[in-house]
Scaffold this motif. Sequence first.
Motif, PDB file in Angstrom:
ATOM      1  N   UNK A 112       0.788  -1.218   0.000  1.00 54.83           N
ATOM      2  CA  UNK A 112       0.000   0.000   0.000  1.00 54.83           C
ATOM      3  C   UNK A 112       0.827   1.279   0.000  1.00 54.83           C
ATOM      4  N   UNK A 113       2.107   1.174  -0.379  1.00 53.35           N
ATOM      5  CA  UNK A 113       2.978   2.349  -0.377  1.00 53.35           C
ATOM      6  C   UNK A 113       3.030   3.052  -1.722  1.00 53.35           C
ATOM      7  N   UNK A 114       2.786   2.322  -2.804  1.00 50.73           N
ATOM      8  CA  UNK A 114       2.755   2.944  -4.126  1.00 50.73           C
ATOM      9  C   UNK A 114       1.495   2.506  -4.856  1.00 50.73           C
ATOM     10  N   UNK A 115       1.114   3.311  -5.834  1.00 51.69           N
ATOM     11  CA  UNK A 115      -0.006   2.963  -6.699  1.00 51.69           C
ATOM     12  C   UNK A 115       0.430   3.171  -8.141  1.00 51.69           C
ATOM     13  N   UNK A 116      -0.324   2.582  -9.052  1.00 51.96           N
ATOM     14  CA  UNK A 116       0.056   2.721 -10.453  1.00 51.96           C
ATOM     15  C   UNK A 116      -1.137   3.097 -11.305  1.00 51.96           C
ATOM     16  N   UNK A 117      -0.807   3.596 -12.491  1.00 51.11           N
ATOM     17  CA  UNK A 117      -1.825   3.873 -13.504  1.00 51.11           C
ATOM     18  C   UNK A 117      -1.250   3.474 -14.852  1.00 51.11           C
ATOM     19  N   UNK A 118      -2.123   3.003 -15.706  1.00 53.08           N
ATOM     20  CA  UNK A 118      -1.714   2.572 -17.045  1.00 53.08           C
ATOM     21  C   UNK A 118      -2.024   3.673 -18.047  1.00 53.08           C
ATOM     22  N   UNK A 119      -1.058   3.898 -18.951  1.00 53.78           N
ATOM     23  CA  UNK A 119      -1.247   4.837 -20.056  1.00 53.78           C
ATOM     24  C   UNK A 119      -0.757   4.118 -21.299  1.00 53.78           C
ATOM     25  N   UNK A 120      -1.683   3.503 -22.020  1.00 50.35           N
ATOM     26  CA  UNK A 120      -1.307   2.687 -23.171  1.00 50.35           C
ATOM     27  C   UNK A 120      -0.551   1.458 -22.695  1.00 50.35           C
ATOM     28  N   UNK A 121       0.674   1.295 -23.197  1.00 47.97           N
ATOM     29  CA  UNK A 121       1.485   0.141 -22.794  1.00 47.97           C
ATOM     30  C   UNK A 121       2.392   0.452 -21.606  1.00 47.97           C
ATOM     31  N   UNK A 122       2.361   1.681 -21.136  1.00 46.73           N
ATOM     32  CA  UNK A 122       3.225   2.078 -20.020  1.00 46.73           C
ATOM     33  C   UNK A 122       2.454   2.085 -18.703  1.00 46.73           C
ATOM     34  N   UNK A 123       3.166   1.747 -17.635  1.00 44.59           N
ATOM     35  CA  UNK A 123       2.606   1.828 -16.286  1.00 44.59           C
ATOM     36  C   UNK A 123       3.447   2.836 -15.519  1.00 44.59           C
ATOM     37  N   UNK A 124       2.766   3.772 -14.897  1.00 49.72           N
ATOM     38  CA  UNK A 124       3.432   4.814 -14.128  1.00 49.72           C
ATOM     39  C   UNK A 124       3.097   4.646 -12.648  1.00 49.72           C
ATOM     40  N   UNK A 125       4.090   4.867 -11.826  1.00 48.24           N
ATOM     41  CA  UNK A 125       3.949   4.672 -10.387  1.00 48.24           C
ATOM     42  C   UNK A 125       4.060   5.995  -9.640  1.00 48.24           C
ATOM     43  N   UNK A 126       3.334   6.090  -8.530  1.00 49.42           N
ATOM     44  CA  UNK A 126       3.410   7.222  -7.622  1.00 49.42           C
ATOM     45  C   UNK A 126       3.365   6.692  -6.190  1.00 49.42           C
ATOM     46  N   UNK A 127       3.782   7.530  -5.256  1.00 50.90           N
ATOM     47  CA  UNK A 127       3.665   7.184  -3.847  1.00 50.90           C
ATOM     48  C   UNK A 127       2.195   7.336  -3.471  1.00 50.90           C
ATOM     49  N   UNK A 128       1.642   6.326  -2.829  1.00 51.04           N
ATOM     50  CA  UNK A 128       0.222   6.349  -2.471  1.00 51.04           C
ATOM     51  C   UNK A 128      -0.058   7.287  -1.303  1.00 51.04           C
ATOM     52  N   UNK A 129       0.874   7.360  -0.362  1.00 49.63           N
ATOM     53  CA  UNK A 129       0.662   8.191   0.822  1.00 49.63           C
ATOM     54  C   UNK A 129       1.906   9.045   1.049  1.00 49.63           C
ATOM     55  N   UNK A 130       1.780  10.342   0.833  1.00 47.14           N
ATOM     56  CA  UNK A 130       2.922  11.251   0.954  1.00 47.14           C
ATOM     57  C   UNK A 130       3.464  11.331   2.378  1.00 47.14           C
ATOM     58  N   UNK A 131       2.753  10.770   3.351  1.00 46.80           N
ATOM     59  CA  UNK A 131       3.235  10.766   4.743  1.00 46.80           C
ATOM     60  C   UNK A 131       4.510   9.935   4.889  1.00 46.80           C
TER      61      UNK A 131
END
Length: 109
Positions: free
Chosen positions: A70-89
């Motif tokens: 539960x520390x990162x989340x992802x999103x798909x954009x076409x064939x690419x997957x991009x990751x972000x931190x789920x909780x900035x804390x």
Amino acid sequence: MHESIAGFEMPTEIEVRRAADLLRMLSDPTRVKILWALLQGENSVACLADLIGATPTAVSQHLSKLRLAGLVENRRDGTFIFYTVENAAIRPVLEQVLAIAPTSAAERG
């Protein structure tokens, strides 16, 4: 035997277990680097691999663990997957750990 400590509070077993699980996630240098890079902004596996000096396969495996935790989340954009931190804390936690981590005698010179 000790006397009762006024105002003493112990975290619950669940809180302690969650904290220990989080610290286990942070116990790997590659995961710390990945989280730090993601705190700077969204990134793909290939970009993260380049930023932290690891193989895309290794980064992908670590991201999977971080996502399940539960520390990162992802999103798909076409064939690419991009990751972000789920909780900035997580930022102050990483900053504090990096600040208090002792240096070895060899690192001090």
